[in-house]
Design a protein around this motif. Sequence first.
Motif, PDB file in Angstrom:
ATOM      1  N   LEU A  79       0.457  -1.555   0.049  1.00 29.84           N
ATOM      2  CA  LEU A  79       0.129  -0.357  -0.234  1.00 29.84           C
ATOM      3  C   LEU A  79       0.802   1.377  -0.042  1.00 29.84           C
ATOM      4  O   LEU A  79       2.233   0.806   0.173  1.00 29.84           O
ATOM      5  N   SER A  80       0.198   2.492  -0.826  1.00 31.46           N
ATOM      6  CA  SER A  80       1.385   3.988  -0.861  1.00 31.46           C
ATOM      7  C   SER A  80       0.972   4.430   0.755  1.00 31.46           C
ATOM      8  O   SER A  80      -0.159   4.103   1.468  1.00 31.46           O
ATOM      9  N   VAL A  81       0.934   5.383   0.727  1.00 32.77           N
ATOM     10  CA  VAL A  81       1.157   5.987   2.094  1.00 32.77           C
ATOM     11  C   VAL A  81      -0.237   6.737   2.010  1.00 32.77           C
ATOM     12  O   VAL A  81      -1.027   7.213   3.091  1.00 32.77           O
ATOM     13  N   HIS A  82      -0.394   7.037   1.087  1.00 33.95           N
ATOM     14  CA  HIS A  82      -2.427   7.619   0.207  1.00 33.95           C
ATOM     15  C   HIS A  82      -3.201   6.848   0.904  1.00 33.95           C
ATOM     16  O   HIS A  82      -4.305   7.299   1.289  1.00 33.95           O
ATOM     17  N   ASP A  83      -3.080   5.481   0.194  1.00 33.19           N
ATOM     18  CA  ASP A  83      -4.096   4.537   0.801  1.00 33.19           C
ATOM     19  C   ASP A  83      -4.381   4.272   2.437  1.00 33.19           C
ATOM     20  O   ASP A  83      -5.906   3.942   2.400  1.00 33.19           O
ATOM     21  N   MET A  84      -2.811   4.395   3.156  1.00 32.76           N
ATOM     22  CA  MET A  84      -2.615   4.023   4.093  1.00 32.76           C
ATOM     23  C   MET A  84      -3.769   5.186   4.888  1.00 32.76           C
ATOM     24  O   MET A  84      -4.652   5.194   6.232  1.00 32.76           O
ATOM     25  N   SER A  85      -3.329   5.936   4.242  1.00 32.18           N
ATOM     26  CA  SER A  85      -3.864   7.636   4.854  1.00 32.18           C
ATOM     27  C   SER A  85      -5.878   7.552   4.928  1.00 32.18           C
ATOM     28  O   SER A  85      -5.984   7.836   6.192  1.00 32.18           O
ATOM     29  N   LYS A  86      -6.291   7.111   4.468  1.00 31.09           N
ATOM     30  CA  LYS A  86      -7.657   7.019   3.673  1.00 31.09           C
ATOM     31  C   LYS A  86      -8.036   6.205   4.449  1.00 31.09           C
ATOM     32  O   LYS A  86      -9.105   5.990   5.677  1.00 31.09           O
ATOM     33  N   GLN A  87      -7.761   5.260   5.082  1.00 38.16           N
ATOM     34  CA  GLN A  87      -8.004   3.685   5.482  1.00 38.16           C
ATOM     35  C   GLN A  87      -8.507   3.797   7.114  1.00 38.16           C
ATOM     36  O   GLN A  87      -8.802   3.362   7.982  1.00 38.16           O
ATOM     37  N   LEU A  88      -6.928   4.827   7.386  1.00 42.83           N
ATOM     38  CA  LEU A  88      -6.697   4.805   8.084  1.00 42.83           C
ATOM     39  C   LEU A  88      -7.187   6.361   9.454  1.00 42.83           C
ATOM     40  O   LEU A  88      -7.897   6.585  10.367  1.00 42.83           O
ATOM     41  N   GLY A  89      -7.600   7.463   8.412  1.00 38.46           N
ATOM     42  CA  GLY A  89      -8.734   8.066   8.708  1.00 38.46           C
ATOM     43  C   GLY A  89      -7.545   9.492   9.529  1.00 38.46           C
ATOM     44  O   GLY A  89      -8.033  10.177  10.000  1.00 38.46           O
ATOM     45  N   ILE A  90      -6.317   9.647   8.836  1.00 32.81           N
ATOM     46  CA  ILE A  90      -4.984  10.318   9.599  1.00 32.81           C
ATOM     47  C   ILE A  90      -4.074  10.945   8.379  1.00 32.81           C
ATOM     48  O   ILE A  90      -3.901  10.671   7.653  1.00 32.81           O
ATOM     49  N   THR A  91      -3.812  12.584   8.506  1.00 27.85           N
ATOM     50  CA  THR A  91      -2.781  12.693   8.031  1.00 27.85           C
ATOM     51  C   THR A  91      -1.712  12.043   7.072  1.00 27.85           C
ATOM     52  O   THR A  91      -1.330  10.857   7.384  1.00 27.85           O
TER      53      THR A  91
END
Length: 210
Positions: free
Chosen positions: A23-35
């Motif tokens: 996963l990319s940082v963007h993918d993880m950010s969206k799923q985690l709901g953090i920046t």
Amino acid sequence: MNQELETSTRKVILSMLKTQGPLSVHDMSKQLGITEMAVRRHINTLEKDNLLEAKLVRQAMGRPTSVYSLTQLADELFPKKYMQLTMDLLGEMLEDEGHAKIDRLFERRQEKLERRYQSRMKSGSLEERVAELAHIQNENGYMVEWSQLGSGEFILSEHNCPITQVANMFQQACKCELALFQKLLDAQVERTECLAKGGSKCVYRISQNK
């Protein structure tokens, strides 16, 4: 963000990568709901611990982006049932082919370990060989301590047995370990305490061959 929450977030990241793949940082950010900045902070920590590895992936448009996946070290954090599989297979072999086959299986393992480590034991005094054997066993997770007695004998203690479940059911494991030590050390070795027989550790008394 407190330390407990940060640790929890890193565990979630590891679980996401285990179940979803890279996963990319963007993918993880969206799923985690953090920046994305917060995700990068967690990723930096995980990379320092050798739990993540990055790979550049080309995009249809724009610059390549980094995607992250688990290292082998991280994969070992997840539950494994290797020991249960081993016990099941040994049980099936015992039922189908009897004790003689089990005996031979452990003897072959002993012979293989002897060939693997013999070159490390060829020279030196008995004390040096005992020290090297302790080093070998520590590499394999046995948590070994050793000491020399005033009589010129040695005591080697194993505080952990990575194959306890196997040894509890198949005494061949303990028998072959004793024989392996005798061969590697070229010495007299006596087991005076055994984890598989209710001891708090495995203890070996070592002395020169007479």
